[in-house]
Scaffold this motif. Structure first.
Motif, PDB file in Angstrom:
ATOM      1  N   CYS A 177       0.829  -1.207   0.000  1.00 50.83           N
ATOM      2  CA  CYS A 177       0.000   0.000   0.000  1.00 50.83           C
ATOM      3  C   CYS A 177       0.862   1.255   0.000  1.00 50.83           C
ATOM      4  O   CYS A 177       0.523   2.259  -0.642  1.00 50.83           O
ATOM      5  N   THR A 178       1.976   1.221   0.712  1.00 44.83           N
ATOM      6  CA  THR A 178       2.876   2.361   0.682  1.00 44.83           C
ATOM      7  C   THR A 178       3.440   2.558  -0.714  1.00 44.83           C
ATOM      8  O   THR A 178       3.586   3.699  -1.186  1.00 44.83           O
ATOM      9  N   ALA A 179       3.758   1.461  -1.394  1.00 44.43           N
ATOM     10  CA  ALA A 179       4.240   1.563  -2.770  1.00 44.43           C
ATOM     11  C   ALA A 179       3.225   2.294  -3.644  1.00 44.43           C
ATOM     12  O   ALA A 179       3.569   3.182  -4.433  1.00 44.43           O
ATOM     13  N   SER A 218      -4.734   4.348  -0.587  1.00 44.76           N
ATOM     14  CA  SER A 218      -3.420   4.734  -1.101  1.00 44.76           C
ATOM     15  C   SER A 218      -3.530   5.880  -2.094  1.00 44.76           C
ATOM     16  O   SER A 218      -2.686   6.786  -2.113  1.00 44.76           O
ATOM     17  N   MET A 219      -4.559   5.843  -2.938  1.00 41.32           N
ATOM     18  CA  MET A 219      -4.756   6.946  -3.880  1.00 41.32           C
ATOM     19  C   MET A 219      -5.059   8.246  -3.133  1.00 41.32           C
ATOM     20  O   MET A 219      -4.563   9.319  -3.501  1.00 41.32           O
ATOM     21  N   GLY A 239      -2.951  12.034  -2.801  1.00 39.61           N
ATOM     22  CA  GLY A 239      -3.510  13.314  -3.183  1.00 39.61           C
ATOM     23  C   GLY A 239      -4.652  13.250  -4.168  1.00 39.61           C
ATOM     24  O   GLY A 239      -5.128  14.287  -4.641  1.00 39.61           O
ATOM     25  N   TRP A 240      -5.153  12.060  -4.469  1.00 38.93           N
ATOM     26  CA  TRP A 240      -6.213  11.883  -5.455  1.00 38.93           C
ATOM     27  C   TRP A 240      -7.544  11.576  -4.782  1.00 38.93           C
ATOM     28  O   TRP A 240      -7.589  11.008  -3.697  1.00 38.93           O
ATOM     29  N   THR A 241      -8.613  11.898  -5.488  1.00 39.28           N
ATOM     30  CA  THR A 241      -9.954  11.498  -5.074  1.00 39.28           C
ATOM     31  C   THR A 241     -10.379  10.289  -5.902  1.00 39.28           C
ATOM     32  O   THR A 241     -10.541  10.401  -7.123  1.00 39.28           O
ATOM     33  N   PRO A 242     -10.524   9.112  -5.294  1.00 37.39           N
ATOM     34  CA  PRO A 242     -10.910   7.917  -6.073  1.00 37.39           C
ATOM     35  C   PRO A 242     -12.291   8.083  -6.695  1.00 37.39           C
ATOM     36  O   PRO A 242     -13.223   8.547  -6.043  1.00 37.39           O
ATOM     37  N   TYR A 243     -12.386   7.682  -7.954  1.00 31.15           N
ATOM     38  CA  TYR A 243     -13.656   7.760  -8.685  1.00 31.15           C
ATOM     39  C   TYR A 243     -13.977   6.364  -9.184  1.00 31.15           C
ATOM     40  O   TYR A 243     -13.416   5.894 -10.173  1.00 31.15           O
TER      41      TYR A 243
END
Length: 325
Positions: free
Chosen positions: A72-74, A107-108, A112-116
């Protein structure tokens, strides 16, 4: 004598069991011992050897392989590098499969992302990006997903067969967690397919997540035995595919059998009918909570059950114990 006197519950068949743990641990200890005694717990020879061996296995330059403390860190580190590269984005949305491990979405978000969420294929259970937006595509249970050039590829289950296909996406992230075929007990591997992302990923990984020497040594043992470990799982997978009368995941060529998942018409009825069988099931990824506009992902999440799959699992006995209502 009572009718049930002398009868015993069947010996449990656990869902997970590591392969040849005593052998793997003894080898890893011998390899890491001198460095450990010298106080090299991280950033030592085992780390460097694993990078070199992975580079040879995957057919890439060692400079493009970065090791982390977890899968997950990856993913989070890779997502952060893509975010920094493409910023500023007005909404920073990342397409993700609606049926997948919750840690992928988290992780996303950390990157810095918002999962869609996007719906998945009803046969492969994977999401295929259309290339119109940034995406994270996931190899569900080791089924190789198709990826766009800018994709983050969550290939957590797929390292064992990653040498059999071309590199995919901008970055590929693999897991070395305990349930994986190639395992360090914990850990992650990032393969950077676009050189522009190397500096950002290296910096974040070095500051936030390093792989310890013992985990690197354990992963080296499993990498060296990958072909025989993979072959040892296939009889169970094939037997399940032939004898479990429910629809199972269609696997693409070059898959890594992480689990054998099938869709029960009525999962609660199936689980109740088999609660005393002694066979342990996992309900991956029933907690993925797909939205209503992703009907295929929702159906899979509500119906899926997974069978035990490891080197010496008594797969014939497991199937014989089951009732299929």
């Amino acid at each position: 004598m009572a009718a049930n006197q002398g009868r015993h519950a069947p010996v449990a068949i656990p869902f997970y069991k590591p392969a040849r743990s005593a052998q793997a641990w003894a080898w890893a200890y011998r390899e890491a011992r001198s460095g450990g005694l010298a106080g090299r717990y991280t950033k030592g020879p085992q780390h460097d050897l694993l990078v070199e061996e992975l580079a040879s296995f995957l057919g890439v330059n060692a400079e493009r392989i970065i090791l982390t403390g977890s899968g997950c860190t990856a993913l989070a580190v890779a997502a952060r590098a893509l975010h920094d590269f493409y910023a500023p984005q007005p909404d920073c949305e990342m397409d993700v499969p609606a049926f997948s491990y919750r840690g992928t979405n988290l992780s996303m978000e950390m990157g810095g992302w918002t999962p869609y969420p996007q719906d998945v294929n009803p046969l492969t259970w994977c999401y295929r990006p259309d290339g119109s937006s940034i995406s994270c595509t996931v190899d569900i249970f080791g089924n190789p997903a198709q990826a766009h050039v800018d994709s983050v590829v969550d290939a957590a289950h797929s390292l064992a067969t990653a040498d059999q296909r071309r590199r995919r996406g901008a970055v590929e992230c693999f897991s070395l967690a305990a349930t994986k075929l190639i395992t360090g007990g914990e850990g992650g591997v990032i393969v950077v397919n676009r050189s522009a992302f190397v500096p950002g990923i290296e910096e974040h990984a070095a500051l936030f997540s390093r792989l310890d020497e013992m985990s690197a040594a354990l992963a080296r043992w499993h990498l060296r035995h990958v072909d025989e470990l993979l072959e040892a799982r296939m009889p169970a997978w094939d037997h399940y595919a032939q004898h479990i009368p429910y629809r199972h995941q269609r696997m693409r060529k070059g898959f890594t059998p992480s689990v054998f998942g099938f869709l029960a018409p009525d999962r609660e009825a199936f689980l109740q009918a088999n609660e005393k069988s002694g066979v342990e099931f996992k309900l991956y990824y029933s907690d993925s909570d797909p939205p209503g506009d992703c009907p295929t992902a929702s159906s899979i999440a509500k119906r899926i059950a997974a069978m035990p799959l490891y080197e010496d699992v008594p797969f014939k006995d497991a199937v014989d114990r089951l009732t299929f209502p």
